[in-house]
Enzyme design. Structure first.
Site, PDB file in Angstrom:
ATOM      1  N   GLU A   1       2.275  -6.904  22.700  1.00 46.70           N
ATOM      2  CA  GLU A   1       1.020  -6.405  23.284  1.00 46.70           C
ATOM      3  C   GLU A   1      -0.021  -7.504  23.484  1.00 46.70           C
ATOM      4  OE1 GLU A   1      -0.418  -3.012  21.146  1.00 46.70           O
ATOM      5  OE2 GLU A   1       1.243  -1.740  21.792  1.00 46.70           O
TER       6      GLU A   1
ATOM      7  N   ASN B   1       6.129  -0.804  25.011  1.00 42.43           N
ATOM      8  CA  ASN B   1       5.590   0.153  24.051  1.00 42.43           C
ATOM      9  C   ASN B   1       4.991   1.310  24.849  1.00 42.43           C
ATOM     10  OD1 ASN B   1       6.236  -1.824  22.213  1.00 42.43           O
ATOM     11  ND2 ASN B   1       4.135  -2.480  21.851  1.00 42.43           N
TER      12      ASN B   1
ATOM     13  N   TYR C   1      -1.475   8.785  23.830  1.00 40.40           N
ATOM     14  CA  TYR C   1      -2.645   8.044  24.300  1.00 40.40           C
ATOM     15  C   TYR C   1      -2.945   8.313  25.774  1.00 40.40           C
ATOM     16  CZ  TYR C   1      -2.214   5.403  19.944  1.00 40.40           C
ATOM     17  OH  TYR C   1      -2.127   5.046  18.626  1.00 40.40           O
TER      18      TYR C   1
END
Length: 680
Positions: A415, A468, A474
């Protein structure tokens, strides 16, 4: 690209795994330093003998001083000191003496008898110093270590937004000795022995063994004796290399062949050979014992992961190293427990997030046949100044773990985002890390975990790319995982797609789906987590082109400052609670789908307050009739119809008060039961 890879080495026997010590120290005289004095805070001259320890705490290593990260919001970040006195035996007097730390969070300065011998920056890899000239025999020697876990923009990770940066000597410390002419323990704190597969067919495996030797004696001639044994301890072959050491440090390369090789074949047959390397110099012998496996692998854009020329589905979990009771200062018993749970669920793959883990964990992955993704802590944010340390940590990760057959990829980042351009420092560093990984290890491929789109400035630099994806938690809906995968597999048919993280929060104390507050609220029902995984696993199962998928996370873990899901400082996405006491329903769902062990489990069991009419959900991989009994009476029988091993008994009538619910397999060989209550 079709890339074949090897593999091989390092695993101890189960008996040795119970000792917190790497395998290559087993045949060397050693002292495990467990008893230390500890004091937190900035101190001057704490490495001196004159310092009084009246107000110091007595601790045992492994130890962390950051348990407040778990217990409270926020935690201490700063200096701490450890001191211990050790008497080095006379038997080491004519030998070289070393001190090895398997991990200190996050930086360490080491002193021996008041002399600074070195500094190590990075909280997850081992480091080793020679202390021969500083040790005094026949008296106590003072070992002092200054530890610091403060933020450092020149060290990865640069911040703790994703996981805690624990401080302390949280892995074993060992003093050991070798002859003056040795197999070097200082080659990046590795075993000094490296095995590489050079060629393979059904009849022969061609291998190279490289041994790093070091000499401080006057004798230049020596012999390297190798003995290879199979998994049953039967001698396969032996050979000798003669040395005439003109340089103090030298890498010796040899080739050998194994006839009719038995392959390391994942969970099907994690076969491990053993190599005994003995450096013989007159009457002095330095011996290192390792194990290795032989294999090839590749990744195909349509068939997914290929192990030993056969499709092999990679599905598994991610794992942090900490426990609620101990933080990262876990014992081998804790590490074994974790790997037993991962083995029980039936995982074929493991992502060790987001840093180098204990050697014991890699050893157990080798032994259990679990394909493992190992990575460095280049995560989330970057400063542009961490490049030197990132390269150091990648070098240590690869060199110290080069021989583990379970490791199939080196992870370069997680990330990390380059929002502005392909020339940002993190992009340039990733390219340099990728080149370094291939320079250090020509047999494995690299990967990375992106939370951006299919294309990005950081994306597709490593050999493999994974994403991911938290659809429905989310952003979007749970079903969007299927849409995303199919869309981009069609658009980029030659691109290899993996899912490096997926999951949602689940709190075992929350049992009402109607109260769900995602993603940052205070109510994370366990049933919602199960429902998400039931849906998402079917999506992944039905798409064999996904080269690997990894649940986030196997265990709940601490993130200081988080306040979500009803328990502060905790990420609730684990399949098992932080204390390892409770396997959540989703654990049993995956066990029913992944494991060959028979499973019969009543789901939503902690939702114990029911209505008179209810649905009973069961996870089972049994291909036989399942009987449902309520209060001692059989009320229904079903056969499995679901391709993800879910069975539902609808509109089951309960009675007021307590109800005993039980399910039985045919012949009553397997059963499970719960007690639920209907309020009067």
């Amino acid at each position: 690209m079709f890339r074949k890879v090897l593999f091989f080495i390092v695993i101890m026997s189960v008996q040795n795994l119970c000792v917190a010590q790497v395998s290559f120290l087993q045949n060397r005289e050693n002292i495990n330093l467990t008893e230390w004095s500890f004091r937190k805070g900035r101190l001057n001259y704490a490495e001196k003998f004159s310092v009084m320890e009246n107000d110091w705490e007595k601790v045992k290593v492994p130890h962390t001083y950051s348990m407040d990260a778990i217990e409270d919001i926020g935690y201490y970040k700063g200096d701490a000191w450890y001191r211990t006195l050790v008497e080095v035996p006379a038997s080491m007097a004519q030998e070289r003496i070393f001190i090895r730390f398997e991990g200190v969070g996050q930086e360490a300065q080491v002193f021996v008898n008041e002399k600074r011998i070195g500094k190590h920056v990075g909280g997850y890899s081992a480091f080793c110093f020679e202390i021969t000239d500083l040790v005094k025999h026949g008296q106590k020697n003072l070992i002092a270590v200054k530890v610091n876990n403060s933020p450092n923009f020149k060290r990865i990770p640069v911040d703790d937004n994703l996981f805690n940066h624990y401080g302390g000597i949280y892995r074993p410390v060992t003093i050991f000795s070798t002859p003056k002419y040795n197999i070097s323990p200082q080659h990046q704190a590795s075993s000094g022995v490296f095995v590489e597969l050079k060629g393979l067919d059904k009849k022969t495996a061609k291998l190279e063994i490289r041994t790093h030797v070091s000499n401080t004696s006057d004798q230049k001639k020596a012999q390297l004796k190798y003995t290879i044994k199979d998994a049953k301890g039967k001698k396969v072959l032996s050979f000798v290399e003669s040395l005439d050491q003109s340089e103090p440090n030298h890498m010796v390369s040899s080739t050998f062949e194994i006839k009719k090789p038995v392959l390391w074949n994942g969970r099907k047959n994690p076969h491990l050979y053993t190599v005994e390397a003995e450096l013989v110099n007159g009457d002095f012998v330095d011996k290192v014992v390792q194990t290795f496996g032989i294999r090839t692998y590749s990744v195909d854009a349509n068939k997914g992961f290929i192990l030993n020329n056969e499709p092999y589905r990679l599905y598994g979990v991610c794992k942090h190293q900490e426990w609620k009771q101990f933080g990262p200062a876990v014992s081998d018993e804790n590490l074994i427990k974790d790997m037993e749970l991962i083995d029980e669920i039936g995982a074929t793959a493991l992502r060790l997030s987001h840093y180098q883990h204990s050697n014991t964990t890699y050893d157990l992955s080798d032994k259990k046949g679990i394909l493992t993704w190992a990575e460095i802590p280049f995560v989330h944010d970057y400063s542009g100044r961490e490049g030197k340390n990132a390269k150091q940590q990648l070098t240590e990760l690869i060199t110290q773990n080069y021989n583990h057959p379970s490791i199939f990829v080196w992870g370069l980042w997680n990330e990390v985002r380059a929002y502005n351009s392909p020339d940002e420092p993190c992009v340039i560093l990733t390219k340099e890390l990728n080149a370094l990984a291939h320079e250090l290890d020509k047999t494995r491929i690299t990967t990375s975990a992106s939370d951006r789109g299919m294309t990005s400035n950081m994306g597709n630099i490593s050999d493999l790319q994974a994403w991911n994806k938290y659809f429905g938690w989310y952003y979007g809906k749970y079903e969007d995982m299927a849409t995303w995968l199919d869309k981009f597999h069609t658009k980029y048919p030659d691109r290899k797609i993996g899912i490096s993280e997926y999951g949602i929060g689940g709190n075992i104390y929350h049992q009402d789906r109607s109260k769900l507050e995602k993603p940052n609220g205070n109510f994370f029902p366990e049933q919602e987590q199960s429902y998400y995984h039931e849906l998402t696993w079917k999506i992944l199962k039905d798409r064999p082109y996904v080269w690997g998928s990894f649940i986030w996370n196997m265990f709940d873990f601490s993130v200081a400052g988080w306040n979500r899901g009803g328990i502060s400082s905790l990420n609730h996405k684990g399949l098992v609670t932080f204390d390892r006491e409770t396997k959540k329903d989703a654990f049993y769902f995956y066990k029913a789908n992944w494991s060959e062990e028979p499973v019969l489990y009543i789901a939503e069991r902690r939702n114990a307050n029911r209505k008179l009419q209810t649905t009973i959900k069961v996870y089972t991989n049994l291909n036989e009739a399942i009987e449902l009994h309520v209060n001692g009476k059989q009320v229904a029988v079903q056969n499995q119809k679901s391709d993800v091993n879910i069975m539902k008994f609808e509109n089951v009538e309960l009675s007021e008060g307590k109800n005993i619910i039980a399910v039985f397999s045919k012949g009553k060989a397997l059963k499970d039961g719960v007690i639920w209550t209907v309020q009067k």
